[in-house]
Design a protein around this motif. Sequence first.
Motif, short mmCIF file in Angstrom:
data_model
loop_
_atom_site.label_atom_id
_atom_site.label_comp_id
_atom_site.label_asym_id
_atom_site.label_seq_id
_atom_site.Cartn_x
_atom_site.Cartn_y
_atom_site.Cartn_z
N ARG A 1 3.51 6.17 5.42
CA ARG A 1 3.15 7.51 4.93
C ARG A 1 2.88 7.46 3.43
O ARG A 1 1.91 8.04 2.94
CB ARG A 1 4.29 8.48 5.21
CG ARG A 1 4.15 9.26 6.46
CD ARG A 1 4.53 10.69 6.27
NE ARG A 1 5.89 10.84 5.81
CZ ARG A 1 6.78 11.58 6.40
NH1 ARG A 1 6.44 12.22 7.50
NH2 ARG A 1 7.97 11.71 5.93
N GLN B 1 1.96 4.91 1.67
CA GLN B 1 0.73 4.16 1.43
C GLN B 1 -0.48 5.02 1.72
O GLN B 1 -1.46 5.01 0.95
CB GLN B 1 0.73 2.91 2.33
CG GLN B 1 -0.44 1.99 2.10
CD GLN B 1 -0.37 1.34 0.74
OE1 GLN B 1 0.69 1.00 0.24
NE2 GLN B 1 -1.52 1.19 0.10
N VAL B 2 -0.43 5.75 2.80
CA VAL B 2 -1.57 6.61 3.15
C VAL B 2 -1.78 7.67 2.08
O VAL B 2 -2.92 7.94 1.66
CB VAL B 2 -1.34 7.24 4.53
CG1 VAL B 2 -2.27 8.41 4.76
CG2 VAL B 2 -1.54 6.20 5.62
N GLN B 3 -0.69 8.24 1.61
CA GLN B 3 -0.82 9.26 0.56
C GLN B 3 -1.40 8.67 -0.71
O GLN B 3 -2.26 9.27 -1.37
CB GLN B 3 0.55 9.87 0.26
CG GLN B 3 0.95 10.96 1.23
CD GLN B 3 2.36 11.44 0.99
OE1 GLN B 3 3.13 10.81 0.28
NE2 GLN B 3 2.71 12.54 1.60
N LEU B 4 -0.94 7.46 -1.03
CA LEU B 4 -1.44 6.81 -2.23
C LEU B 4 -2.93 6.56 -2.12
O LEU B 4 -3.70 6.84 -3.06
CB LEU B 4 -0.67 5.51 -2.44
CG LEU B 4 -1.20 4.55 -3.49
CD1 LEU B 4 -1.10 5.18 -4.85
CD2 LEU B 4 -0.42 3.25 -3.44
N MET B 5 -3.34 6.03 -0.98
CA MET B 5 -4.76 5.71 -0.83
C MET B 5 -5.60 6.98 -0.83
O MET B 5 -6.71 7.00 -1.38
CB MET B 5 -4.97 4.93 0.47
CG MET B 5 -4.38 3.53 0.40
SD MET B 5 -4.36 2.67 1.97
CE MET B 5 -6.05 2.16 2.07
#
Lengths: 133, 454
Positions: A118, A120-124
């Motif tokens: 989660r 990582q997805v937010q960061l990307m």
Amino acid sequence: MQALHFLQALARIARAAPKPAHSARTRQIRHAAYASMAHSSRSSRRTWSRALLHRLRQRQRPGRLLTVRRRVRIVTPITSRPEEPARAETLRQLVPGGRGMEYCNLLEETADYVQCLRAQVQLMQTLLDAFSS
Amino acid sequence: MDRDLFSHIDTDLNSISYLSLNYDHFDSALSSIVSSPSAAPTPPGPNDSLVLRELIGRLGTICNNKSASVGAVDHSANTSCYSTPLSSPPKSSLHPLPNMNPNPNPMPFAPDPGFADRAARMPCFGGGPHMAMSGQLSRVSSSQSLMDAGMTGGVQLEGELPVRENGSGGRGANNGRKRKAGVKGKGKEASLASSGTVNSKISEEDQSAKRCRPDCKAGEKKGGTEEKNGNCSENNNGDRENKNDSDSNNANAKPVEPPKDYIHVRARRGQATDSHSLAERVRREKISERMKLLQDLVPGCNKVTGKAVMLDEIINYVQSLQRQVEFLSMKLATVNTPSDVNMDNLLQKDMPQACSGSMQQPLYRSAFSYPNQPQVAPLNSLLATNSIPNLGMQPSSNLPFDGFGNANPQIGGFWEDDLQSVVQMGFGQNQEAALSSQSFQGSGPSSSDMKIEL
């Protein structure tokens, strides 16, 4: 830690000769994403993080015929785990390193893995928005 | 009505609940059960009757609920109400029991044989070992002790029966599976054991091993059946390791718990026949605990109950997250091509920017004159505002400080004194100095490159 690692990896990828092959860059970025996840401070002690890094390194060197690292663990075979629900096998395939774990450890690893995913997805997503604006 | 009685106890319980389960009923009931015995132990007088009545009423309300925690509540409530006089002053109150064994007082337990039979057959009842013991004597003796303690336990217990039956009907589906397996075994004892196991499974209390030990003690003192004694000895051996673990857990969570746990141990008596089932129960509780954790993580899982459906949801969520990572990486690959130069700048600027947003902006603008500044600035602000809160990781926000500080000697005159102060601030907060320094060394040379460029 996770964000920093990912940004550095992205910088590295961008600095490298920008290959026209879109798929190659995609693969590199994806690799960087998972590597930064595994290197996160929160997950460095986790089984899935080690397994993920191992898997990434394996993919980078396709010519290895002999895997030196073996996880020596005596675990009951997958067929003889009747008390687990039927979907546990699917979860094992999803979570890196899930095959060698018992069910209750698998659940714990899944929780941590979901948290890192989660983040990582937010960061990307944030990076994407920043780059595209 | 019962909730009013226990509302004041609920707050107490929340402070002492050692298990991070989110069962509402369980917490409130358990709190009531736990705190009531704590109040009751020393003066076994008028308090006990009130406590017992409250507990029984509570059990009644809880029995009618269909949640999984009902069993636990019943179980613990049942246990505690009986354990209170017996285990809290373990030696003193247990002594009278053996005396009562030979001649049980039939008065309040006129239907006792039938009661015991029904108790054996009912899963929720079976959780109370003293009630569902294969030896009716022990059951009677326990109630005897309660009566002797001045409580009108017999009357209350009989009143409990119909309530129990209602509850057992509701939970028959859950327990039917194991109950049938038990009944096929050795008759009453099997049913008792199986129902006990079911209750243990349903009751989400940890430290069951812990409880078993005082249970065994109580059982032996009560002069239960040989099976019980054998089980108790086995349990004692098997329980010790678990007990140590749970004790350590307890010590960390609530120092007050261990005495209370002894009260709950009696619940486990009827079911745990060997260390295997004990370990199994502990394992099941761990699994359920982790499933609760996952339920909180995965959005939209609150309405779903049951392990199978929740597991499907978790799998779907993990798959969707992985697909999102792939998709985003693909998009980043397309977006990233024009911004090659910006990445270094962003990294350099990003770290201090993350620590203090507006303070750095003028500094950056003066230090760096990049043509694509408009593109960089929004990213900086975005990262400052979004990435840190999004990631929610303190170390990540502190790392820029450390890296920045470490890069300082290299960059030297690049940064103004204001930045130095910011770095000092970052150092103060930092906990992963070593880690960040290592990670940031890689970008050191790039910063020097930037210096040359400018």
